[in-house]
Design a protein around this motif. Structure first.
Motif, mmCIF file in Angstrom:
data_model
loop_
_atom_site.group_PDB
_atom_site.id
_atom_site.type_symbol
_atom_site.label_atom_id
_atom_site.label_comp_id
_atom_site.label_asym_id
_atom_site.label_seq_id
_atom_site.Cartn_x
_atom_site.Cartn_y
_atom_site.Cartn_z
ATOM 1 N N PHE A 68 0.801 -1.230 0.000
ATOM 2 C CA PHE A 68 0.000 0.000 0.000
ATOM 3 C C PHE A 68 0.834 1.282 0.000
ATOM 4 C CE2 PHE A 68 -3.199 -2.994 1.942
ATOM 5 C CZ PHE A 68 -4.007 -3.019 0.821
ATOM 6 N N HIS A 69 2.172 1.151 -0.008
ATOM 7 C CA HIS A 69 2.968 2.367 0.192
ATOM 8 C C HIS A 69 2.784 3.398 -0.914
ATOM 9 C CE1 HIS A 69 6.033 0.813 -2.639
ATOM 10 N NE2 HIS A 69 6.611 1.999 -2.593
ATOM 11 N N ASP A 70 2.524 2.927 -2.126
ATOM 12 C CA ASP A 70 2.394 3.864 -3.245
ATOM 13 C C ASP A 70 0.989 3.832 -3.843
ATOM 14 O OD1 ASP A 70 4.779 5.193 -3.414
ATOM 15 O OD2 ASP A 70 5.628 3.983 -5.024
ATOM 16 N N ILE A 71 0.015 3.386 -3.094
ATOM 17 C CA ILE A 71 -1.323 3.248 -3.690
ATOM 18 C C ILE A 71 -1.879 4.612 -4.116
ATOM 19 C CG2 ILE A 71 -2.709 3.308 -1.539
ATOM 20 C CD1 ILE A 71 -4.235 0.866 -2.971
ATOM 21 N N GLY A 72 -1.403 5.666 -3.485
ATOM 22 C CA GLY A 72 -1.846 7.013 -3.866
ATOM 23 C C GLY A 72 -1.355 7.436 -5.241
ATOM 24 N N ARG A 73 -0.373 6.717 -5.797
ATOM 25 C CA ARG A 73 0.158 7.062 -7.122
ATOM 26 C C ARG A 73 -0.920 7.006 -8.203
ATOM 27 N NH1 ARG A 73 4.743 9.966 -7.164
ATOM 28 N NH2 ARG A 73 6.561 8.825 -6.467
ATOM 29 N N PHE A 74 -1.875 6.055 -8.042
ATOM 30 C CA PHE A 74 -2.907 5.889 -9.071
ATOM 31 C C PHE A 74 -3.838 7.090 -9.088
ATOM 32 C CE2 PHE A 74 -1.269 1.850 -7.689
ATOM 33 C CZ PHE A 74 -0.894 1.291 -8.897
ATOM 34 N N ASN A 90 1.878 15.282 -2.009
ATOM 35 C CA ASN A 90 2.782 14.289 -1.419
ATOM 36 C C ASN A 90 2.116 12.906 -1.562
ATOM 37 O OD1 ASN A 90 4.063 12.483 0.283
ATOM 38 N ND2 ASN A 90 4.524 14.049 1.829
ATOM 39 N N HIS A 91 2.694 12.050 -2.398
ATOM 40 C CA HIS A 91 2.007 10.796 -2.720
ATOM 41 C C HIS A 91 1.929 9.851 -1.513
ATOM 42 C CE1 HIS A 91 6.125 9.268 -3.335
ATOM 43 N NE2 HIS A 91 5.605 8.083 -3.094
ATOM 44 N N ALA A 92 2.832 10.014 -0.529
ATOM 45 C CA ALA A 92 2.770 9.151 0.659
ATOM 46 C C ALA A 92 1.521 9.519 1.473
ATOM 47 C CB ALA A 92 4.023 9.321 1.502
ATOM 48 N N TYR A 122 5.692 7.870 6.189
ATOM 49 C CA TYR A 122 7.091 8.313 6.290
ATOM 50 C C TYR A 122 8.015 7.683 5.247
ATOM 51 C CZ TYR A 122 6.314 11.074 10.433
ATOM 52 O OH TYR A 122 5.894 12.048 11.293
ATOM 53 N N HIS A 123 7.451 6.927 4.290
ATOM 54 C CA HIS A 123 8.381 6.213 3.394
ATOM 55 C C HIS A 123 9.189 7.141 2.505
ATOM 56 C CE1 HIS A 123 5.437 6.255 -0.049
ATOM 57 N NE2 HIS A 123 6.534 6.127 -0.766
ATOM 58 N N ASN A 124 8.677 8.349 2.252
ATOM 59 C CA ASN A 124 9.424 9.265 1.378
ATOM 60 C C ASN A 124 9.903 10.519 2.124
ATOM 61 O OD1 ASN A 124 6.977 10.472 1.756
ATOM 62 N ND2 ASN A 124 6.705 11.114 -0.371
ATOM 63 N N ALA A 146 13.862 -1.095 0.470
ATOM 64 C CA ALA A 146 13.286 -1.850 -0.652
ATOM 65 C C ALA A 146 12.820 -0.905 -1.758
ATOM 66 C CB ALA A 146 12.124 -2.704 -0.154
ATOM 67 N N ASP A 147 12.252 0.219 -1.366
ATOM 68 C CA ASP A 147 11.751 1.212 -2.317
ATOM 69 C C ASP A 147 12.914 1.806 -3.131
ATOM 70 O OD1 ASP A 147 9.773 2.785 -3.477
ATOM 71 O OD2 ASP A 147 9.917 4.357 -1.965
ATOM 72 N N LYS A 148 13.957 2.200 -2.437
ATOM 73 C CA LYS A 148 15.107 2.807 -3.132
ATOM 74 C C LYS A 148 15.757 1.803 -4.080
ATOM 75 C CE LYS A 148 16.390 6.195 0.358
ATOM 76 N NZ LYS A 148 15.363 5.996 1.380
#
Ligand SMILES: [Fe+2]
Length: 269
Positions: A68-74, A90-92, A122-124, A146-148
């Motif tokens: 779910f970390h980037d679900i806001g990207r959509f 802020n996509h996070a 806080y992932h970004n 993992a993201d980087k």
């Protein structure tokens, strides 16, 4: 959290993203890019967690955070037609909003939900807050590594083959000029992550991404990065200046040092 919860979340996610695949080919390409990124981050967060010897329950929680970390990207792409947070949102935070609004985590305990949402938020972030609960710090650090790692995988390949398929969403409309900001080179030479606000050119963007190495947390991540040669691959697409040469040596010895230090501490343990 049980195995069936994990299956439920993956199938919920697949259904969530489906309706977003409308619009032109460029939009669909970036949606696919993000969806594939999310699935790879799910796999790699579990690998990093296994290297740390985490129990099954924690591996599953980490996987949900990655899912779910980037679900806001959509929603970001749909609303703003861009992946650039600086000119949209802020996509996070948007990811947290989507998870909350859809109530997808309803089946979990309140405490689990809270740590998942906070890790996503806080992932970004440039820096993690200090004096936080160990679980939050563990999951967020795992996610950030993992993201980087996956972003390096994407951009190393993209920068090498950019001429074949340019994708403006990966270049954030930055001018493709030969300059590399000396402030960013200075950050790297002083082992600091660069601030997004300092990025002025396309090359600065590459240096900014290289500076993320100073936010890598786990030995397995350093091994993976070295094995896949991401740092050199990205540097090979920068101009061959003395500043860039210094950056290459500095980053490679930083990685070597981290691998060696960990090896020594494992032997001593
Ligand atoms: Fe993200």
């Amino acid at each position: 959290m049980k195995k069936e919860d994990l299956d439920f979340f993956h199938s919920w996610f697949r259904n969530y993203v489906k309706p977003y695949y409308t619009g032109n080919d460029d939009v669909k390409l970036n949606l696919r890019l993000k969806e594939e990124h999310i699935h790879r981050v799910c796999r790699s967060i579990v690998e990093l967690g296994k290297d740390l010897g985490l129990v099954e329950y924690k591996l599953q929680t980490a996987e949900i955070i990655a899912l779910f970390h980037d679900i806001g990207r959509f929603e970001q792409l749909r609303r703003y037609k861009t992946l650039n947070d600086r000119c949209s949102i802020n996509h996070a935070e948007l990811s947290v909003e989507v998870v909350k609004e859809t109530n997808v985590l309803e089946r979990l305990e309140e405490e689990e939900r809270a740590v998942i949402l906070k890790s996503i938020r806080y992932h970004n972030a440039y820096k993690l807050p200090e004096n936080e609960l160990p679980d939050f710090l563990l999951y967020t650090k795992l996610l950030r590594d993992a993201d980087k790692i996956d972003i390096w995988f994407i951009v190393a390949d993209y920068y090498e083959k950019r001429q074949l398929h340019p994708n403006t969403a990966l270049e954030f409309d930055l001018p493709d000029e030969p300059d590399c900001s000396s402030a960013i080179i200075d950050d790297i030479m002083n082992c600091r992550c660069t601030c997004r606000a300092d990025i002025k050119t396309y090359n600065d963007m590459k240096l900014f991404q290289l500076s993320w190495i100073f936010d890598i947390n786990f030995p397995a991540s350093f091994h993976y990065i070295q094995e896949h040669n991401y740092i050199d691959k990205i540097i090979n697409t920068l101009p061959d200046t003395s500043g860039v040469k210094k950056v290459r040596n500095h980053l490679n010895s930083y990685i070597d040092r981290n691998i060696k230090d960990n090896h020594t501490s494992r032997v001593l343990r």
